[in-house]
Design an enzyme around this catalytic site. Sequence first.
Site, PDB file in Angstrom:
ATOM      1  CB  CYS A   1      35.403  47.643  30.748  1.00 23.61           C
ATOM      2  SG  CYS A   1      37.089  47.264  30.795  1.00 23.61           S
TER       3      CYS A   1
ATOM      4  CB  CYS B   1      35.898  41.261  35.571  1.00 23.62           C
ATOM      5  SG  CYS B   1      35.995  43.168  35.498  1.00 23.62           S
TER       6      CYS B   1
END
Length: 385
Positions: free
Chosen positions: A101, A199
Amino acid sequence: MKVLAAMSGGVDSAVAAARAVEAGHDVVGVHLALSRMPGTLRTGSRGCCTIEDSSDAQRAANIIGIPYYVWDFSERFKLDVVDDFIAEYTAGRTPNPCMRCNERIKFAALLEKALDLGFDAVATGHYATILTDENGNRELHRASAWAKDQSYVLGVLTAQQLAHSMFPLGATPSKALVRAEAAERGFSVANKPDSHDICFIPDGDTRGWLADKVGTATGDIVERDGTVVGSHEGAHSFTVGQRRGLHLGTLADDGRRRFVLEVKPATNTVVVGPKEALAIAEIAGSRYTWAGLAPEHPDVAFECEVQIRAHADPVPAVAQVLDGVDGSPELVIRPHSPLIGVSPGQTAVVYIGTRVLGQTTIDRTVSALPVDASAGVSVDASVTA
């Protein structure tokens, strides 16, 4: 400078944005919408980048007095992080989605868009420090507080990305001081729990999530000599070094616990054995980058420290760039003492002192246990993903 502040909805990014304003920069806040799935609202302190987080970020931006936007990066996130996560596990590797990410979303897609819009830098709430050497080259260093240091997950940044990055919290001695500052500023997130877990798997059940995405298939759990000692519902659910969740029906001959030594997706087999068989003498990867100025002679062995997990201790090592089996260069790292439970797919970050020199995604590992000392075991001394 014109600064784009990435605001996750947590306390760190809110304080970082406020500090950027106080430093005299022209700041705009942006929250990245990374998922369009309706079931990603936070439960407890799990997850990040949810609808609730977006609202928290907007409230903080309003208090700071800066413009605030939400950018939809959900499609890019799915392709570059979620799909990559599935592919890596399916291939028997252990990926780090936070690294991907940072690499592909926050400091590639976001920074690229920011520069296109005329911003000079992107500011985040990461705990790391950027220093400049005597020749003006920017270097990534650990934060002042090692307990909260996040330089490991930023090890994927390149020199070009460091030139446009800003970490206002890097010199802060403790997270408690950041929370106190947030409270003084009137931020509602001052006591918000830190996010944790992956997440896009808000309930924390990675095995169940993977089973839903790639299905289940019964396979064998075997000893190193091929003896079947159990079964599983999908090799992708296991990682090297794993001890829990094996559900083996028989004890080892010596009565000791077994650990996952290797995952073989081609045969849907999981190999287990004693803890000492997890010792690794060498790791290497061809997907390496330098965080700032590269070594002048990377092909000459140099002393360093290597860290293989975000919260692991750094280990003294020797590293150099060598030609791999296929002739392409790879960063080869040999720790002075064996590493335990390293899996292809993990990220090895190389440090010299507090400086992050670079990183590589691990493609292969070499066992510290000689083949002739493993009683005819079937696991190779060199395990390649």
